[in-house]
Design a protein around this motif. Structure first.
Motif, short mmCIF file in Angstrom:
data_model
loop_
_atom_site.label_atom_id
_atom_site.label_comp_id
_atom_site.label_asym_id
_atom_site.label_seq_id
_atom_site.Cartn_x
_atom_site.Cartn_y
_atom_site.Cartn_z
N ARG A 1 78.23 63.12 66.79
CA ARG A 1 77.02 62.51 66.42
C ARG A 1 75.87 63.58 66.80
N LEU A 2 76.05 64.05 68.12
CA LEU A 2 75.03 64.80 68.90
C LEU A 2 74.72 66.25 68.47
N LEU A 3 76.00 66.69 67.97
CA LEU A 3 76.03 68.15 67.75
C LEU A 3 75.34 68.58 66.36
N THR A 4 74.79 69.88 66.29
CA THR A 4 74.14 70.31 65.01
C THR A 4 75.36 70.53 63.96
N PRO A 5 74.97 70.47 62.54
CA PRO A 5 76.18 71.06 61.83
C PRO A 5 77.12 72.16 62.27
N GLY A 6 76.71 73.06 62.76
CA GLY A 6 77.56 74.01 63.19
C GLY A 6 77.89 74.00 64.60
N GLY A 7 77.52 73.34 65.59
CA GLY A 7 77.53 73.09 66.93
C GLY A 7 78.93 73.15 67.27
N VAL A 8 79.30 73.62 68.55
CA VAL A 8 80.86 73.76 69.07
C VAL A 8 80.93 72.64 70.24
N VAL A 9 82.10 71.98 70.44
CA VAL A 9 82.54 71.23 71.30
C VAL A 9 83.51 71.73 72.06
N VAL A 10 83.56 71.57 73.47
CA VAL A 10 84.74 71.99 74.49
C VAL A 10 85.27 70.96 75.12
N LEU A 11 86.35 70.72 74.99
CA LEU A 11 87.12 69.71 75.92
C LEU A 11 87.93 70.26 76.98
N ASP A 12 87.69 69.61 78.31
CA ASP A 12 88.44 70.05 79.22
C ASP A 12 89.84 69.43 79.43
N ASP A 13 90.59 70.27 80.04
CA ASP A 13 92.05 69.64 80.43
C ASP A 13 92.72 68.79 79.05
N PHE A 14 92.54 69.48 78.10
CA PHE A 14 93.17 68.85 76.78
C PHE A 14 94.86 68.82 76.78
N ARG A 15 95.25 69.45 77.72
CA ARG A 15 96.96 69.45 77.78
C ARG A 15 97.40 69.50 78.82
N ALA A 16 96.64 68.96 79.89
CA ALA A 16 97.40 69.02 81.50
C ALA A 16 98.08 67.78 81.41
N GLU A 17 99.41 68.00 82.23
CA GLU A 17 100.35 66.77 82.39
C GLU A 17 99.73 65.73 83.08
N HIS A 18 98.69 65.79 83.68
CA HIS A 18 98.14 64.54 84.76
C HIS A 18 97.18 63.85 83.84
N CYS A 19 96.66 64.46 82.70
CA CYS A 19 95.80 63.49 82.10
C CYS A 19 96.03 63.43 80.65
N PRO A 20 97.22 62.96 80.09
CA PRO A 20 97.55 62.83 78.91
C PRO A 20 96.65 62.09 77.94
N GLY A 21 95.75 61.40 78.39
CA GLY A 21 94.75 60.62 77.51
C GLY A 21 93.83 61.62 76.80
N VAL A 22 93.48 62.86 77.46
CA VAL A 22 92.69 63.85 76.76
C VAL A 22 93.43 64.45 75.76
N ALA A 23 94.74 64.88 76.06
CA ALA A 23 95.33 65.47 74.60
C ALA A 23 95.39 64.48 73.58
N ALA A 24 95.65 63.13 73.98
CA ALA A 24 95.70 61.99 72.85
C ALA A 24 94.35 61.99 72.16
N ALA A 25 93.36 61.91 72.71
CA ALA A 25 91.93 61.64 72.39
C ALA A 25 91.51 63.07 71.33
N THR A 26 91.89 64.43 71.96
CA THR A 26 91.71 65.63 71.24
C THR A 26 92.34 65.68 70.05
N TRP A 27 93.71 65.73 70.06
CA TRP A 27 94.68 65.81 68.82
C TRP A 27 94.22 64.90 67.72
N GLY A 28 93.91 63.53 68.25
CA GLY A 28 93.77 62.53 67.57
C GLY A 28 92.38 62.73 66.60
N ALA A 29 91.34 63.29 67.38
CA ALA A 29 90.12 63.60 66.64
C ALA A 29 90.38 64.64 65.66
N VAL A 30 91.48 65.64 65.88
CA VAL A 30 91.69 66.67 65.12
C VAL A 30 92.24 66.03 63.68
#
Ligand SMILES: C[S@@+](CC[C@H](N)C(=O)[O-])C[C@H]1O[C@@H](n2cnc3c(N)ncnc32)[C@H](O)[C@@H]1O
Length: 276
Positions: free
Chosen positions: A164-193
């Protein structure tokens, strides 16, 4: 987000007594050289293309990535940093996460670090990231770094806010999207894809870079840039029909570092050295 906090201060007093940083490497945090190279590339590209927009970071800790990002702010733009700092977390799971990893964090320590490099503090939202859309205008940000809670529900909401906050061409960066200790980030990241049209531009060992806007030009330009670097390996991947660059940057040479202001606060710019 750390798996263990051995390299960070262990008490609030210790934090307050830390000597002022003389360089970015003195600021505790998790912001690796390969990601510094990529932040520099994406943010410099936005500047050279005169892409308008503000900057936003969700999750700043002691300011390592925020200090870096603050060097790419143009006059008239706003850099908003959102962190709980020493405020209570909004739910039990987040509270547990905070106690485990950031128990000694204070806003004062962040501000002291940031002011060692920059004349002015960013706009600080000391609150759960879930409320960020009340503080930042829709479609106003060209770059959003999501590095706050690493629990699925929070990251899922942070991604929706970024969209919602990004401009049409804006870039989002997600930290720790594949780390073993935080699987929720992976789920949220690839879910959004898979479900929201988020397109992956590239990934490093620690961060995912994507956009909901046009991405072919940026991805191709990034490939050309990486081909000229002997310190970073890259290869082509495809995820859910989207071509994407995978980067291995364990030996990446970090880009120009933010310059510390003079002890008396006179004369030295807070911008990254090479951008003057
Ligand atoms: C991994 S650290 C950020 C690291 C920082 N970006 C760096 O480069 O060093 C995560 C930060 O998110 C903050 N945080 C955790 N849960 C949060 C929430 N629900 N809302 C806002 N900030 C949160 C923590 O206080 C912590 O400072």
């Amino acid at each position: 987000m750390p798996e263990a906090s051995a390299s960070v201060p262990t008490s609030a007093q210790e934090l307050d007594e830390l000597p002022r940083p003389t360089g970015l490497s003195d600021v505790k945090g998790w912001f690796h050289p390969a990601d510094q190279v990529l932040f520099d590339w994406f943010l410099s590209r936005q500047l050279s293309r005169e892409e308008p927009g503000d900057l936003l970071e969700l999750g700043a800790y002691l300011g390592k990535s925020a200090i870096f990002m603050g060097g790419y702010l143009r006059p008239g733009e706003t850099f908003t940093v959102c962190d709980l700092f020493d405020s209570p977390a909004p739910d039990d799971a987040n509270s547990k996460e905070m106690n485990r990893s950031y128990a000694t964090l204070t806003r004062r320590a962040f501000e002291a670090n940031y002011r060692s490099f920059h004349e002015r503090l960013p706009a600080i939202v000391q609150a759960p990231s879930s409320g960020i859309t009340s503080h930042v205008r829709p479609e106003s940000c060209r770059f959003v770094h999501i590095d706050a809670s690493h629990l699925f529900e929070h990251v899922h909401a942070d991604i929706a806010a970024a969209r919602r906050l990004l401009t049409p061409g804006g870039v989002v960066v997600l930290d720790d999207f594949r780390a073993e200790h935080c699987p929720g980030v992976a789920a949220a990241t690839w879910g959004a894809v898979a479900t929201t049209g988020l397109k992956p531009l590239c990934i490093t060992a620690t961060k995912f870079y994507g956009t909901w806007g046009a991405y072919h030009d940026a991805r191709e330009a990034l490939g050309v840039f990486l081909a000229g670097r002997g310190d970073m390996w890259h290869g082509a991947e495809e995820v859910a029909g989207h071509p994407m660059i995978r980067i291995s940057g364990a030996k990446a040479v970090q880009p120009a570092q933010p310059v510390v202001r003079s002890p008396k606060g006179r004369g030295l710019a807070s911008l990254l050295g090479r951008r003057g």
